[in-house]
Design a protein around this motif. Structure first.
Motif, PDB file in Angstrom:
ATOM      1  N   ALA A  84       0.844  -1.200   0.000  1.00 55.08           N
ATOM      2  CA  ALA A  84       0.000   0.000   0.000  1.00 55.08           C
ATOM      3  C   ALA A  84       0.872   1.240   0.000  1.00 55.08           C
ATOM      4  CB  ALA A  84      -0.885   0.012   1.243  1.00 55.08           C
ATOM      5  N   GLY A  85       0.419   2.254  -0.718  1.00 57.40           N
ATOM      6  CA  GLY A  85       1.123   3.535  -0.707  1.00 57.40           C
ATOM      7  C   GLY A  85       2.364   3.527  -1.582  1.00 57.40           C
ATOM      8  N   ASP A  91       8.627   0.842   3.631  1.00 62.30           N
ATOM      9  CA  ASP A  91       8.369  -0.353   2.818  1.00 62.30           C
ATOM     10  C   ASP A  91       9.651  -0.732   2.081  1.00 62.30           C
ATOM     11  OD1 ASP A  91       5.811  -1.223   3.241  1.00 62.30           O
ATOM     12  OD2 ASP A  91       4.901   0.092   1.751  1.00 62.30           O
ATOM     13  N   ALA A 186      -4.510  10.072  12.745  1.00 63.71           N
ATOM     14  CA  ALA A 186      -5.294   9.804  11.536  1.00 63.71           C
ATOM     15  C   ALA A 186      -5.443   8.291  11.424  1.00 63.71           C
ATOM     16  CB  ALA A 186      -4.590  10.359  10.311  1.00 63.71           C
TER      17      ALA A 186
HETATM   18  N1  SAM Z   1       4.290   2.775   1.965  1.00 67.97           N
HETATM   19  C1  SAM Z   1       3.201   3.223   2.791  1.00 67.97           C
HETATM   20  C2  SAM Z   1       2.998   4.734   2.569  1.00 67.97           C
HETATM   21  O1  SAM Z   1       3.437   5.247   1.540  1.00 67.97           O
HETATM   22  O2  SAM Z   1       2.367   5.378   3.393  1.00 67.97           O
HETATM   23  C3  SAM Z   1       3.421   2.886   4.251  1.00 67.97           C
HETATM   24  C4  SAM Z   1       3.586   1.429   4.511  1.00 67.97           C
HETATM   25  S1  SAM Z   1       3.851   1.038   6.187  1.00 67.97           S
HETATM   26  C5  SAM Z   1       4.314  -0.647   6.106  1.00 67.97           C
HETATM   27  C6  SAM Z   1       2.241   0.859   6.821  1.00 67.97           C
HETATM   28  C7  SAM Z   1       1.893   1.949   7.853  1.00 67.97           C
HETATM   29  O3  SAM Z   1       1.524   3.133   7.160  1.00 67.97           O
HETATM   30  C8  SAM Z   1       0.711   1.601   8.750  1.00 67.97           C
HETATM   31  O4  SAM Z   1       1.104   0.852   9.889  1.00 67.97           O
HETATM   32  C9  SAM Z   1       0.210   2.970   9.136  1.00 67.97           C
HETATM   33  O5  SAM Z   1       1.005   3.531  10.149  1.00 67.97           O
HETATM   34  C10 SAM Z   1       0.432   3.747   7.832  1.00 67.97           C
HETATM   35  N2  SAM Z   1      -0.751   3.608   6.980  1.00 67.97           N
HETATM   36  C11 SAM Z   1      -0.832   2.957   5.802  1.00 67.97           C
HETATM   37  N3  SAM Z   1      -2.095   3.028   5.331  1.00 67.97           N
HETATM   38  C12 SAM Z   1      -2.810   3.753   6.217  1.00 67.97           C
HETATM   39  C13 SAM Z   1      -4.158   4.183   6.297  1.00 67.97           C
HETATM   40  N4  SAM Z   1      -5.041   3.860   5.350  1.00 67.97           N
HETATM   41  N5  SAM Z   1      -4.539   4.932   7.365  1.00 67.97           N
HETATM   42  C14 SAM Z   1      -3.665   5.268   8.315  1.00 67.97           C
HETATM   43  N6  SAM Z   1      -2.376   4.888   8.310  1.00 67.97           N
HETATM   44  C15 SAM Z   1      -1.951   4.144   7.266  1.00 67.97           C
END
Ligand code: SAM
Length: 284
Positions: A84-85, A91, A186
């Motif tokens: 995700a993201g 990541d 958030a």
């Molecule tokens: N690569 C991702 C990004 O660009 O944000 C982040 C990945 S990291 C493994 C996952 C963390 O990002 C979660 O534990 C949370 O802290 C944050 N996160 C990712 N998706 C989220 C969402 N929909 N709402 C809130 N926090 C989120």
């Protein structure tokens, strides 16, 4: 398709947040490397894309570099995605991108969502300066040590946290940053139960302890910098403008900016630009 590694951002919840360019790149590349192929397969199925998928995660990233390097050198285009993201942001991918860049391979970003920017964009905390701290350690003593080092920061601090550690995180935050520090949590961004909780650390900790639902999901925790609530930040901008006006009246612009930077701790370039604007206005 140009032979390169494409770092493609994918949604963090709402599938509508994928960009047209990301879809087109994922459709066109030869191979996709994914943090978890099962997660990415679901996204590709939703997009109607059938593509060869390989895994790339923290345990095999180094071993994948050679194959990816050879494939791109042979003319292939490769996409990197995480669950995700944006890839590389808390990541996998940093090791791979670093290795490819050092060997002169083209790495192309395909930007999109990241939880930290999504969270900041609606939090209401100052965004002129922020520091992304990602996940602090799961180990309490290491986490508290990291917090100690950050507690005097004047920029907004951004943390990622998971549901099973959010309570301990807030308990440590309260102890180290003080009960009254302003924070924004958030939760579940872009998803059905998206919610922003705003208040002091102690208020939100009490709320979290009494509300089981608030402990569920994914979190971005943002902490206001020392003396940096929204109102104070505006006040600082006003004070800086006044200071520059006084200095510009007495000194050359460059010197005025240098002194203002020393007094306020703000970036000299930005103060120089503001000082130039003041000077131009004054000169008519
Ligand atoms: N690569 C991702 C990004 O660009 O944000 C982040 C990945 S990291 C493994 C996952 C963390 O990002 C979660 O534990 C949370 O802290 C944050 N996160 C990712 N998706 C989220 C969402 N929909 N709402 C809130 N926090 C989120």
């Amino acid at each position: 398709m140009e032979a390169a590694l494409y770092c493609v951002a994918t949604p963090i919840g709402n599938l509508g947040d994928i960009t047209e360019r990301a879809v087109s790149v994922l459709r066109s590349v030869d191979v996709i490397y994914a943090e978890d192929t099962r997660v990415t397969r679901k996204l590709l199925t939703h997009l109607g894309i059938q593509k060869s998928l390989h895994s790339l995660h923290q345990h095999n990233e180094a071993a994948r570099v050679e194959a990816i390097f050879s494939a791109i050198t042979a003319g292939q285009s490769i996409a990197l995605v995480s669950d995700a993201g944006t890839p590389l942001i808390s990541d996998p991918g940093y090791y791979l991108v670093g290795a490819l860049v050092s060997q002169g391979i083209n790495v192309i970003p395909v930007p999109g969502v990241s939880a930290l920017i999504t969270a900041l964009s609606a939090a209401g905390l100052p965004t002129d300066r922020f520091a992304f701290e990602g996940f602090l350690s799961a180990k309490g003593s290491t986490r508290r040590k990291a917090m100690e080092a950050l507690k005097s920061a004047t920029s907004t601090l951004v943390f990622y946290e998971s549901s099973h550690r959010i309570k301990d995180f807030l308990i440590d935050l309260q102890e180290i940053f003080g009960a009254q520090r302003e924070i924004v949590i958030a939760r579940e961004l872009t998803k059905l139960y998206e919610h922003f909780y705003r208040g002091s650390v102690s208020d939100l900790l009490t709320q979290l302890e009494g509300d089981e639902n608030m402990r569920k999901g994914e979190f971005v925790v943002m902490v206001a910098g020392v003396g940096k609530t929204g109102e104070e930040s505006e006040q600082t901008a006003l004070d800086t403008a006044r200071l520059l006006e006084i200095l510009v009246d007495e000194l050359p612009v460059k010197q005025a900016a240098t002194i203002a930077a020393k007094l306020t701790g703000q970036a000299k370039n930005s103060l120089y630009r503001q000082a130039m604007e003041i000077k131009e206005k004054e000169d008519g």
